[in-house]
Design an enzyme around this catalytic site. Structure first.
Site, short mmCIF file in Angstrom:
data_model
loop_
_atom_site.label_atom_id
_atom_site.label_comp_id
_atom_site.label_asym_id
_atom_site.label_seq_id
_atom_site.Cartn_x
_atom_site.Cartn_y
_atom_site.Cartn_z
N ASP A 69 137.35 0.11 37.22
CA ASP A 69 136.59 0.09 38.47
C ASP A 69 136.60 -1.29 39.13
O ASP A 69 137.05 -2.28 38.54
CB ASP A 69 135.14 0.55 38.23
CG ASP A 69 134.53 -0.07 36.97
OD1 ASP A 69 135.02 -1.13 36.52
OD2 ASP A 69 133.56 0.49 36.45
N ASN A 103 122.01 3.79 31.10
CA ASN A 103 121.69 5.09 31.71
C ASN A 103 122.75 6.15 31.43
O ASN A 103 122.74 7.22 32.03
CB ASN A 103 121.47 4.93 33.22
CG ASN A 103 122.75 4.53 33.97
OD1 ASN A 103 123.81 4.36 33.37
ND2 ASN A 103 122.65 4.39 35.28
N HIS A 148 126.07 5.86 31.97
CA HIS A 148 127.27 5.88 32.81
C HIS A 148 128.50 5.42 32.02
O HIS A 148 128.39 4.67 31.05
CB HIS A 148 127.08 5.09 34.11
CG HIS A 148 127.06 3.60 33.99
ND1 HIS A 148 126.40 2.79 34.88
CD2 HIS A 148 127.63 2.75 33.08
CE1 HIS A 148 126.57 1.54 34.53
NE2 HIS A 148 127.31 1.49 33.45
N GLU A 188 127.89 7.20 37.62
CA GLU A 188 126.46 7.15 37.38
C GLU A 188 125.93 8.55 37.05
O GLU A 188 126.63 9.55 37.28
CB GLU A 188 125.77 6.63 38.65
CG GLU A 188 126.16 5.19 39.01
CD GLU A 188 125.47 4.15 38.14
OE1 GLU A 188 125.17 4.44 36.96
OE2 GLU A 188 125.24 3.04 38.64
P1 PGA Z 1 128.02 -4.01 29.39
O1 PGA Z 1 128.24 -2.86 30.48
O2 PGA Z 1 129.27 -4.02 28.55
O3 PGA Z 1 127.87 -5.26 30.20
O4 PGA Z 1 126.83 -3.63 28.62
C1 PGA Z 1 128.71 -1.62 30.10
C2 PGA Z 1 128.64 -0.67 31.26
O5 PGA Z 1 127.74 -0.82 32.12
O6 PGA Z 1 129.48 0.25 31.34
#
Ligand code: PGA
Length: 248
Positions: free
Chosen positions: A67, A136, A138, A143
């Site tokens: 992304d 959450n 995702h 999301e």
């Molecule tokens: P993080 O993010 O590795 O910074 O915890 C993971 C994500 O939000 O997919």
């Protein structure tokens, strides 16, 4: 789905890097899907070490990132282009012609998304997709509520995600509101998945992903349907799992 629980973040990083390195050695022109965020940083550092000290060769590897923020140019210091260059690509011998990250500054976002999907197909699909997981649930920027069959497209970021990612910006206001992200369906077409999580703040998300019902409200739960998904977590991230995964 294989659940691997290791002791701590260092072990997680080394184990993840070993899995990527094994694939690169076995298939030098493999297609790797990379992720941004805090979780894979240790693994990227280990891949850099393997390249520098053990000659791990990325010259034929093709990469696709999950992304990118909409509105940030590749040179913007908070863009995922910049993140990947700083934390991995700038230190290994990957061929820039084979590096793919959605262009968040593209004039025609829909066209950019279609091109991205076509390009993945052109290289025969992604061999191994690295994934983090949001608290959450995702995956990439899919999301809660994202269609489980979705393709690469623009998504509005949840407030919670923007707040979590504000640590990489000088203020919450600076965090973009939209992102281009591979869809859940796009991710699920990768031949293999390596979902990594570390720390107690991911424990609920990991428990739901491994043992909860599959739901679009928790897009990561779809990985239960993947034949070759490895969930690589440290003890803290696995603290709320009911099952015993110590045999692996
Ligand atoms: P993080 O993010 O590795 O910074 O915890 C993971 C994500 O939000 O997919």
């Amino acid at each position: 789905m294989l659940v691997v629980v290791v002791d701590n973040y260092d072990e997680l990083s080394r184990d993840g890097a070993r899995r990527v390195a094994d694939l690169v050695r076995k298939k030098p022109d493999c297609v790797l899907g990379f992720a941004t965020g805090g979780t894979p940083l240790g693994m990227y550092a280990e891949l850099i070490r393997l390249h520098k000290e053990e000659g791990l060769d990325f010259s034929k590897v093709v990469t696709f990132n999950l992304d990118e923020y909409v509105g940030l140019t590749p040179s913007h210091e908070r863009s995922y282009h910049y993140f990947m260059s700083k934390n991995l690509f700038g230190h290994i011998n990957v061929d820039p012609r084979y590096v793919h990250i959605p262009d968040g500054a593209a004039g025609d976002v829909a066209e950019q998304c279609d091109w991205y999907e076509a390009r993945i197909k052109q290289f025969g699909g992604i061999d191994l997709q690295i994934l983090g997981i949001g608290a959450n649930g995702h995956i990439a920027f899919n999301e809660p509520g994202s269609s489980l069959g979705s393709r690469t497209r623009i998504k509005t970021l949840k407030e919670k995600t923007r707040r979590n990612n504000a640590r990489f910006f000088s203020s919450l206001e600076e965090v973009p509101k939209y992102a281009i992200t591979m869809g859940v369906g796009t991710v699920m077409e990768a031949h293999g998945l390596l979902l990594m999580a570390s720390g107690s703040e991911k424990a609920d998300a990991v428990a739901a992903t491994v043992e909860g019902p599959i739901t679009a409200q928790y897009p990561a739960t779809i990985v239960q349907m993947h034949r070759f998904a490895t969930i690589l977590i440290d003890r803290e991230a696995g603290a709320k799992l009911q099952g015993d995964y110590s045999g692996f």
